[in-house]
Design an enzyme around this catalytic site. Sequence first.
Site, short mmCIF file in Angstrom:
data_model
loop_
_atom_site.label_atom_id
_atom_site.label_comp_id
_atom_site.label_asym_id
_atom_site.label_seq_id
_atom_site.Cartn_x
_atom_site.Cartn_y
_atom_site.Cartn_z
N TYR A 32 -2.45 28.85 -39.80
CA TYR A 32 -2.77 27.48 -40.24
C TYR A 32 -1.51 26.81 -40.78
O TYR A 32 -1.17 25.69 -40.40
CB TYR A 32 -3.85 27.57 -41.32
CG TYR A 32 -4.27 26.28 -41.97
CD1 TYR A 32 -5.27 25.48 -41.42
CD2 TYR A 32 -3.70 25.87 -43.18
CE1 TYR A 32 -5.67 24.30 -42.05
CE2 TYR A 32 -4.09 24.71 -43.81
CZ TYR A 32 -5.08 23.92 -43.24
OH TYR A 32 -5.48 22.76 -43.87
N1 LIG Z 1 -10.07 20.55 -47.99
C1 LIG Z 1 -8.84 20.89 -48.34
O1 LIG Z 1 -8.62 21.47 -49.41
C2 LIG Z 1 -7.68 20.53 -47.45
C3 LIG Z 1 -6.39 20.77 -47.94
C4 LIG Z 1 -5.29 20.45 -47.16
C5 LIG Z 1 -5.49 19.88 -45.90
N2 LIG Z 1 -6.75 19.67 -45.45
C6 LIG Z 1 -6.89 19.07 -44.13
O2 LIG Z 1 -7.71 17.92 -44.22
C7 LIG Z 1 -8.33 17.70 -42.94
C8 LIG Z 1 -9.81 17.50 -43.13
O3 LIG Z 1 -10.33 18.69 -43.67
P1 LIG Z 1 -11.68 18.76 -44.53
O4 LIG Z 1 -11.33 19.45 -45.77
O5 LIG Z 1 -12.35 17.45 -44.56
O6 LIG Z 1 -12.47 19.83 -43.62
P2 LIG Z 1 -13.99 19.93 -43.16
O7 LIG Z 1 -14.90 19.39 -44.20
O8 LIG Z 1 -14.16 21.33 -42.68
O9 LIG Z 1 -14.03 18.93 -41.91
C9 LIG Z 1 -13.31 19.25 -40.74
C10 LIG Z 1 -13.63 18.22 -39.69
O10 LIG Z 1 -12.91 18.56 -38.49
C11 LIG Z 1 -13.83 18.57 -37.41
N3 LIG Z 1 -13.44 19.55 -36.41
C12 LIG Z 1 -13.16 20.86 -36.58
N4 LIG Z 1 -12.90 21.45 -35.41
C13 LIG Z 1 -13.02 20.48 -34.46
C14 LIG Z 1 -12.88 20.47 -33.05
N5 LIG Z 1 -12.59 21.57 -32.34
N6 LIG Z 1 -13.06 19.29 -32.41
C15 LIG Z 1 -13.38 18.17 -33.08
N7 LIG Z 1 -13.52 18.13 -34.42
C16 LIG Z 1 -13.35 19.28 -35.09
C17 LIG Z 1 -15.18 18.91 -38.03
O11 LIG Z 1 -16.23 18.39 -37.25
P3 LIG Z 1 -17.21 19.22 -36.31
O12 LIG Z 1 -17.34 20.60 -36.88
O13 LIG Z 1 -18.45 18.39 -36.36
O14 LIG Z 1 -16.55 19.19 -34.97
C18 LIG Z 1 -15.11 18.16 -39.35
O15 LIG Z 1 -15.51 16.83 -39.20
C19 LIG Z 1 -7.95 18.90 -42.07
O16 LIG Z 1 -6.84 18.55 -41.26
C20 LIG Z 1 -7.54 19.94 -43.08
O17 LIG Z 1 -6.65 20.89 -42.53
C21 LIG Z 1 -7.86 19.97 -46.18
#
Ligand SMILES: NC(=O)c1ccc[n+]([C@@H]2O[C@H](COP(=O)([O-])OP(=O)(O)OC[C@H]3O[C@@H](n4cnc5c(N)ncnc54)[C@H](OP(=O)(O)O)[C@@H]3O)[C@@H](O)[C@H]2O)c1
Length: 253
Positions: A158
Amino acid sequence: MTNTLLAGKVVLITGASRGIGEAAARLFAQEGASVVLAARSTEALARLVTEIRAGGGTADALTLDLADRGSIRAAVDRVEELHGRLDGAFNNAAVVQQPGPLDQTTDDEIDEQFEVNFRAHWTAMTAEAALMRRHGGGAIVNTSSIGSRRANPVLPAYGAMKRALNSLTESAAVTWAREGIRVNGITPGGTATAMIDQWEAATPGVIAHITATSPVGRMAEPREVAEVAAWLLSDRASMVTGAIVPVDGGAGA
Ligand SMILES: NC(=O)c1ccc[n+]([C@@H]2O[C@H](COP(=O)([O-])OP(=O)(O)OC[C@H]3O[C@@H](n4cnc5c(N)ncnc54)[C@H](OP(=O)(O)O)[C@@H]3O)[C@@H](O)[C@H]2O)c1
């Protein structure tokens, strides 16, 4: 809604079915954008579209699988069918890996991290920029992670893909600057979403650790991350391109 940050803009949001993308969908619509919401979870997107339309906003949904390049290109084609142009793209979706040291990361996991968290952005940005440049330019924001910034022994695939995404973001920004296409990244720290819950389930105590080591003493709410993306996508950030902006409460400082 002419005084709003994203008035009149057409914005594609990936990962809009939950978490940061869902918060962005609501926020960008409130800020005057016509939003196109993309993810695999069609039902969650449909509920969000209904909610945004009920509030007077403009929203549509499309099904997208970032592991499939054809699906990504079809998504951008669908935006063109719906609106005839694209002003902003929030390439936000990603998947987290099973935590563990790099010599125990499976080949399948590495492949998924490459396809969804890196290659998908290459395909998406190329298609998005092609549509943007036909109508005078636009802005792209890619969601990276604080986990891209230093060694990442716990989430090595990641972290590597997110750091590669930072490089691609900078290269795209320089390549397309003269065409009026700005490209920036954001690096959230711990944010209260399903992704962090998934990590907590695999590694109990990780949320307490992130909270304890954060200078502000808490994780971000998804909306706080979306706010930064909204500004970067807006014309108010007209001189900002090639930036990788921390949204981490000082955790990376
Ligand atoms: N939460 C944290 O602490 C954190 C920290 C640093 C960075 N981030 C980044 O922030 C971003 C959003 O993360 P989040 O925390 O909101 O995560 P999340 O709640 O798990 O949401 C992830 C989203 O990505 C979509 N997704 C995953 N795989 C996919 C695929 N193959 N095709 C299309 N859509 C896909 C999911 O939708 P479906 O499953 O419906 O497809 C969901 O809408 C990501 O880039 C993550 O790496 C998060």
